[in-house]
Enzyme design. Sequence first.
Site, mmCIF file in Angstrom:
data_model
loop_
_atom_site.group_PDB
_atom_site.id
_atom_site.type_symbol
_atom_site.label_atom_id
_atom_site.label_comp_id
_atom_site.label_asym_id
_atom_site.label_seq_id
_atom_site.Cartn_x
_atom_site.Cartn_y
_atom_site.Cartn_z
ATOM 1 N N GLU A 46 0.845 -1.197 0.000
ATOM 2 C CA GLU A 46 0.000 0.000 0.000
ATOM 3 C C GLU A 46 0.879 1.246 0.000
ATOM 4 O O GLU A 46 1.453 1.608 1.022
ATOM 5 C CB GLU A 46 -0.923 0.010 1.221
ATOM 6 C CG GLU A 46 -1.792 1.259 1.301
ATOM 7 C CD GLU A 46 -2.500 1.421 2.636
ATOM 8 O OE1 GLU A 46 -2.923 2.551 2.935
ATOM 9 O OE2 GLU A 46 -2.630 0.425 3.386
ATOM 10 N N ARG A 50 0.096 10.269 0.053
ATOM 11 C CA ARG A 50 0.353 11.373 0.984
ATOM 12 C C ARG A 50 1.493 12.266 0.495
ATOM 13 O O ARG A 50 1.792 13.276 1.132
ATOM 14 C CB ARG A 50 0.693 10.824 2.376
ATOM 15 C CG ARG A 50 -0.413 9.991 2.987
ATOM 16 C CD ARG A 50 -0.019 9.478 4.358
ATOM 17 N NE ARG A 50 -0.933 8.447 4.833
ATOM 18 C CZ ARG A 50 -0.793 7.785 5.965
ATOM 19 N NH1 ARG A 50 0.241 8.048 6.747
ATOM 20 N NH2 ARG A 50 -1.657 6.857 6.332
ATOM 21 N N THR A 74 -4.796 5.920 1.026
ATOM 22 C CA THR A 74 -5.278 7.288 1.218
ATOM 23 C C THR A 74 -6.069 7.789 0.010
ATOM 24 O O THR A 74 -5.982 8.955 -0.383
ATOM 25 C CB THR A 74 -4.121 8.267 1.556
ATOM 26 O OG1 THR A 74 -3.144 7.595 2.367
ATOM 27 C CG2 THR A 74 -4.651 9.453 2.368
ATOM 28 N N LYS A 134 -11.261 -1.989 6.062
ATOM 29 C CA LYS A 134 -10.160 -1.518 6.901
ATOM 30 C C LYS A 134 -10.755 -0.864 8.147
ATOM 31 O O LYS A 134 -11.605 0.023 8.028
ATOM 32 C CB LYS A 134 -9.330 -0.514 6.092
ATOM 33 C CG LYS A 134 -8.318 0.301 6.888
ATOM 34 C CD LYS A 134 -7.638 1.299 5.955
ATOM 35 C CE LYS A 134 -6.798 2.300 6.703
ATOM 36 N NZ LYS A 134 -6.107 3.243 5.784
#
Length: 213
Positions: A46, A50, A74, A134
């Site tokens: 992952e 960001r 994200t 998640k």
Amino acid sequence: MAVNDKISALDVMRDAPVIPVIVLHDVKDAVPLARALVAGGIRMLEVTLRTREALECIELISKEVPEAVAGAGTIRSAADAQASALAGARFGVSPGYTRSVGKACHDLGLPLLPGVATGSEIMMAQEDGLTELKFFPAVQAGGLAMLKAWQGPFGDVKFCPTGGVHAGNAHEFLALSNVACVGGSWIVPTDAIAAGDWGRIEALAREACQLSR
């Protein structure tokens, strides 16, 4: 799993006990980091959106490390999902859940692990056909006690707790029947990435793969 094989969210969760949460600030680190993680037994990566370099890092990993399965973390909008898919991401992870993000990922054929922290969010995701979720931020939102409470009403859901999970408590989460894997950054420490200490990261990945579930 071949490079072009279609995968599901459950495939992502079941491949290894830990999904690394990766933050990359320099594109030159992407390929050696991915190779170190794969060598340590972790393929589902992952890469969080960001940093401005994230999409290029996903593209490089997808092209140069075919044994890895690059995903985008994200994801907060349909535009994020589209950009991630174009960069070569094969799955997505979001900190929360909105129907626009869910629809975008569905339309793109991008398996999504959406973030949830409440029963209402779980129900909304389930209404949209999502049952692999998640739990974020896991420790801050109730941790083990919350996951145990959800085993009754949401026994058909599998979770990937992320947020506050580390080498010292990961085994406690993985022992729960509704936890398929955990997400964490401890196997990709920022100082090791900055130093190019790929051997340390490979060793941390190997240790993570020994966690029982």
